[in-house]
Design a protein around this motif. Sequence first.
Motif, PDB file in Angstrom:
ATOM      1  N   VAL A 119       0.809  -1.222   0.000  1.00 52.17           N
ATOM      2  CA  VAL A 119       0.000   0.000   0.000  1.00 52.17           C
ATOM      3  C   VAL A 119       0.842   1.273   0.000  1.00 52.17           C
ATOM      4  CG1 VAL A 119      -2.039  -1.050   1.028  1.00 52.17           C
ATOM      5  CG2 VAL A 119      -0.216  -0.213   2.522  1.00 52.17           C
ATOM      6  N   LEU A 120       2.020   1.217  -0.621  1.00 48.01           N
ATOM      7  CA  LEU A 120       2.849   2.401  -0.823  1.00 48.01           C
ATOM      8  C   LEU A 120       3.158   2.540  -2.308  1.00 48.01           C
ATOM      9  CD1 LEU A 120       5.537   2.046   2.018  1.00 48.01           C
ATOM     10  CD2 LEU A 120       3.531   3.527   2.043  1.00 48.01           C
ATOM     11  N   ALA A 121       3.155   3.770  -2.795  1.00 45.13           N
ATOM     12  CA  ALA A 121       3.557   4.039  -4.179  1.00 45.13           C
ATOM     13  C   ALA A 121       4.050   5.472  -4.257  1.00 45.13           C
ATOM     14  CB  ALA A 121       2.390   3.819  -5.149  1.00 45.13           C
ATOM     15  N   TYR A 122       5.051   5.706  -5.094  1.00 47.87           N
ATOM     16  CA  TYR A 122       5.601   7.062  -5.249  1.00 47.87           C
ATOM     17  C   TYR A 122       5.556   7.475  -6.711  1.00 47.87           C
ATOM     18  CZ  TYR A 122       8.631  11.129  -5.068  1.00 47.87           C
ATOM     19  OH  TYR A 122       9.118  12.401  -5.187  1.00 47.87           O
ATOM     20  N   CYS A 123       5.119   8.726  -6.940  1.00 49.51           N
ATOM     21  CA  CYS A 123       5.044   9.284  -8.290  1.00 49.51           C
ATOM     22  C   CYS A 123       6.153  10.307  -8.467  1.00 49.51           C
ATOM     23  CB  CYS A 123       3.676   9.938  -8.518  1.00 49.51           C
ATOM     24  SG  CYS A 123       3.495  10.702 -10.141  1.00 49.51           S
ATOM     25  N   HIS A 124       7.102  10.034  -9.359  1.00 48.40           N
ATOM     26  CA  HIS A 124       8.200  10.962  -9.602  1.00 48.40           C
ATOM     27  C   HIS A 124       7.719  12.203 -10.345  1.00 48.40           C
ATOM     28  CE1 HIS A 124      11.612   8.355  -8.360  1.00 48.40           C
ATOM     29  NE2 HIS A 124      10.753   7.395  -8.625  1.00 48.40           N
ATOM     30  N   THR A 125       6.668  12.065 -11.136  1.00 42.98           N
ATOM     31  CA  THR A 125       6.168  13.198 -11.910  1.00 42.98           C
ATOM     32  C   THR A 125       5.612  14.285 -11.008  1.00 42.98           C
ATOM     33  OG1 THR A 125       5.600  11.692 -13.721  1.00 42.98           O
ATOM     34  CG2 THR A 125       4.602  13.887 -13.759  1.00 42.98           C
ATOM     35  N   SER A 164      -0.198   1.500  -7.326  1.00 45.43           N
ATOM     36  CA  SER A 164       0.896   1.604  -8.287  1.00 45.43           C
ATOM     37  C   SER A 164       0.706   2.850  -9.130  1.00 45.43           C
ATOM     38  CB  SER A 164       0.950   0.368  -9.194  1.00 45.43           C
ATOM     39  OG  SER A 164       2.032   0.460 -10.110  1.00 45.43           O
ATOM     40  N   PHE A 165       1.782   3.614  -9.352  1.00 44.31           N
ATOM     41  CA  PHE A 165       1.750   4.783 -10.225  1.00 44.31           C
ATOM     42  C   PHE A 165       2.258   4.412 -11.611  1.00 44.31           C
ATOM     43  CE2 PHE A 165       1.529   7.641  -6.476  1.00 44.31           C
ATOM     44  CZ  PHE A 165       0.583   8.542  -6.960  1.00 44.31           C
ATOM     45  N   SER A 166       1.723   5.112 -12.607  1.00 41.91           N
ATOM     46  CA  SER A 166       2.140   4.889 -13.995  1.00 41.91           C
ATOM     47  C   SER A 166       3.562   5.381 -14.213  1.00 41.91           C
ATOM     48  CB  SER A 166       1.173   5.597 -14.946  1.00 41.91           C
ATOM     49  OG  SER A 166       1.149   6.997 -14.683  1.00 41.91           O
ATOM     50  N   SER A 167       4.088   5.124 -15.399  1.00 44.55           N
ATOM     51  CA  SER A 167       5.494   5.401 -15.691  1.00 44.55           C
ATOM     52  C   SER A 167       5.806   6.888 -15.633  1.00 44.55           C
ATOM     53  CB  SER A 167       5.856   4.866 -17.083  1.00 44.55           C
ATOM     54  OG  SER A 167       5.187   5.609 -18.091  1.00 44.55           O
ATOM     55  N   THR A 168       7.030   7.191 -15.218  1.00 43.69           N
ATOM     56  CA  THR A 168       7.495   8.581 -15.241  1.00 43.69           C
ATOM     57  C   THR A 168       7.569   9.090 -16.671  1.00 43.69           C
ATOM     58  OG1 THR A 168       8.801   8.153 -13.248  1.00 43.69           O
ATOM     59  CG2 THR A 168       9.376  10.104 -14.529  1.00 43.69           C
ATOM     60  N   GLN A 169       7.898   8.207 -17.603  1.00 46.34           N
ATOM     61  CA  GLN A 169       7.998   8.576 -19.016  1.00 46.34           C
ATOM     62  C   GLN A 169       6.676   9.103 -19.548  1.00 46.34           C
ATOM     63  OE1 GLN A 169       8.964   5.250 -21.518  1.00 46.34           O
ATOM     64  NE2 GLN A 169       9.441   6.507 -23.311  1.00 46.34           N
ATOM     65  N   ILE A 174      -0.857   8.613 -13.180  1.00 49.57           N
ATOM     66  CA  ILE A 174      -2.046   7.762 -13.028  1.00 49.57           C
ATOM     67  C   ILE A 174      -1.817   6.825 -11.847  1.00 49.57           C
ATOM     68  CG2 ILE A 174      -3.579   6.113 -14.154  1.00 49.57           C
ATOM     69  CD1 ILE A 174      -2.360   7.080 -16.842  1.00 49.57           C
ATOM     70  N   LEU A 175      -2.750   6.827 -10.916  1.00 46.86           N
ATOM     71  CA  LEU A 175      -2.669   5.955  -9.753  1.00 46.86           C
ATOM     72  C   LEU A 175      -3.673   4.823  -9.910  1.00 46.86           C
ATOM     73  CD1 LEU A 175      -1.583   5.308  -6.917  1.00 46.86           C
ATOM     74  CD2 LEU A 175      -3.391   6.777  -5.988  1.00 46.86           C
ATOM     75  N   TRP A 246      -4.548   6.614 -22.241  1.00 46.43           N
ATOM     76  CA  TRP A 246      -5.005   7.763 -21.451  1.00 46.43           C
ATOM     77  C   TRP A 246      -5.201   8.931 -22.413  1.00 46.43           C
ATOM     78  CZ3 TRP A 246      -6.541   6.765 -16.743  1.00 46.43           C
ATOM     79  CH2 TRP A 246      -6.827   7.810 -15.865  1.00 46.43           C
ATOM     80  N   GLY A 247      -6.445   9.192 -22.789  1.00 52.28           N
ATOM     81  CA  GLY A 247      -6.734  10.177 -23.823  1.00 52.28           C
ATOM     82  C   GLY A 247      -6.699  11.603 -23.330  1.00 52.28           C
TER      83      GLY A 247
END
Length: 564
Positions: A119-125, A164-169, A174-175, A246-247
């Motif tokens: 239950v942990l996730a980090y978003c670099h964006t 889970s967060f989506s890719s930094t790229q 998106i969570l 993701w539109g």
Amino acid sequence: MFISGPGPVTGVSDGRGGLLGSGTNAPMFSSKFFEQETSDQIMERFEGRIAAALEIDQTSRTLSISRSSERDRIGRGSIAGNKRKQPMQTAWKDGQWLSDGDFSVLDAPQLRDDFYCSVLAYCHTSKTLAVGLNNRVYLWSEESGVQYPRVEENRRNTYVTSLSFSSTQGGNSILAIGRSNGQIGLWSLDDENDRFQSQQPDAVACLSFKPVLTRRESEGLGVMVDTEELLVGDEKGVVRYYSIEWGNSPGNTQWYGAMNLMAKIEIHTQQICGLAWSPDGEYFATGGNDNICCLFGTRDVLTPPPSPFVQGPLQTLMTGLIPSFVPNAPSHRTLGSTLGYNPLQLPDVLQGGIIRPLRTHLTPGRGGIPIHVTEGGQRHKWIHSAAVKAIAFCPWQRGLIATGGGSNDRAIHFYHAYSGACLATISVQAQVTSLIWSTTRREIAATFGYAQPEHPYRIAVFSWPDCRQVVAIPWAGEMRALYAIPYPGGPNEASRQRTEGGRWWSRTAEEGCIVVASSDESVKFHEVWAEARKSTGGREGLLGGSDILESLEGMDKEGGDVIR
């Protein structure tokens, strides 16, 4: 395909004074947790008892820790807790204890004490840490403090199982939120509500976004677009592979994306505990409560099998020998179709001048069956002696993967991803709950859950390839590390660096720390890479000393301390 034997928790003599993992030719190492204590270590243990009795934070590398029993206050700088002064707290810095009357506190009330939750996730964006507490997701950042999205009424009787967060790229923040009732929500930090909802047949156990984007044809625009890809594991052992479009392209306000079910993997027989991707996205691994870790090639999973009704000369000759060429014989892959939706057919809702679709519920299998992957569809299968939750691909050495076993395995295993060979094993005498490779040095951090009574350590760092224990961090009492993720820098790192100006803080900014969910309902930031870099050179190479494996990876013999 390579299938290894049960994960060893004891070794056998190699005839040269060392140990080999039973059933393998790989060396086995033991941690130093139970070696005879020196006088300094005895004094350190004594000081630890005194510190615990006086409620002093004795953990040398904890950047933020909760000591309060109050769990009902909400404020900035904490997760469902508040930032408050704690004059009794101290920190170890530059060889001495220093008091700090204003430590940041990250309380986490209702943090689920469950080995199977991540239950942990980090978003670099967006520089945001997400934490799942019971049925709610909290978002914490140094700039904004604590935020949390609204919880709908139909989710109040559920709890968050994985984030889970989506890719930094991709840059979309998106969570993905998995819940105990089988719901998956996909929500961008830029949106007000979930954009996608998917109801899975069984409880969601694990989620993992692919770390890189994939180019695919748009479901609604007819052009090539960048898509995210998401793995979803459930409590029955099924892994589903989704493609997420993701539109949000400028000028395309009438297309909001699609969520397509690409493949369904049914190899595990019990709950999925861990999912991990290789840094380039070419491979992924799954760990289950059935004590198995499987390695898959992404292209293998998404490539439809040959049609059983169109056979070439070689296929005709091999009929009866290879099951996938026989129409009625079981195959490890079955041709199917994908699942999507077209929001253009749905009513739109105008919110703040932005057109948003009503949320769409997706049911896997509707409109067709995805590619079905069964036993034999994996590249390798590694059998352990307990559940496999901790899985980590090495970011600086192609083909190196580490796994950690549960309470009956109590070991860290290293494998060569392409040949399947076991390279080494470290016995740690504890349940391994997470593994995190350093991105700047040849080291790997491990966190531990249940352990032997005399085992006080909950975080340790080992060097590779010599598997030496270089850091061991004890926790007071019976606290357990449930799950951990890497975190860039440390909490309030920029301000601390300005005020402290010390070498320890600058190393933290450069190499980051790890965030650990603890069984005492707190989230701790541990700086584990702060010690001076130690040489990890030795007689063994980066792939267990095998000249063959290293040559397959295009590696020369090790000649320096440079990460390749």
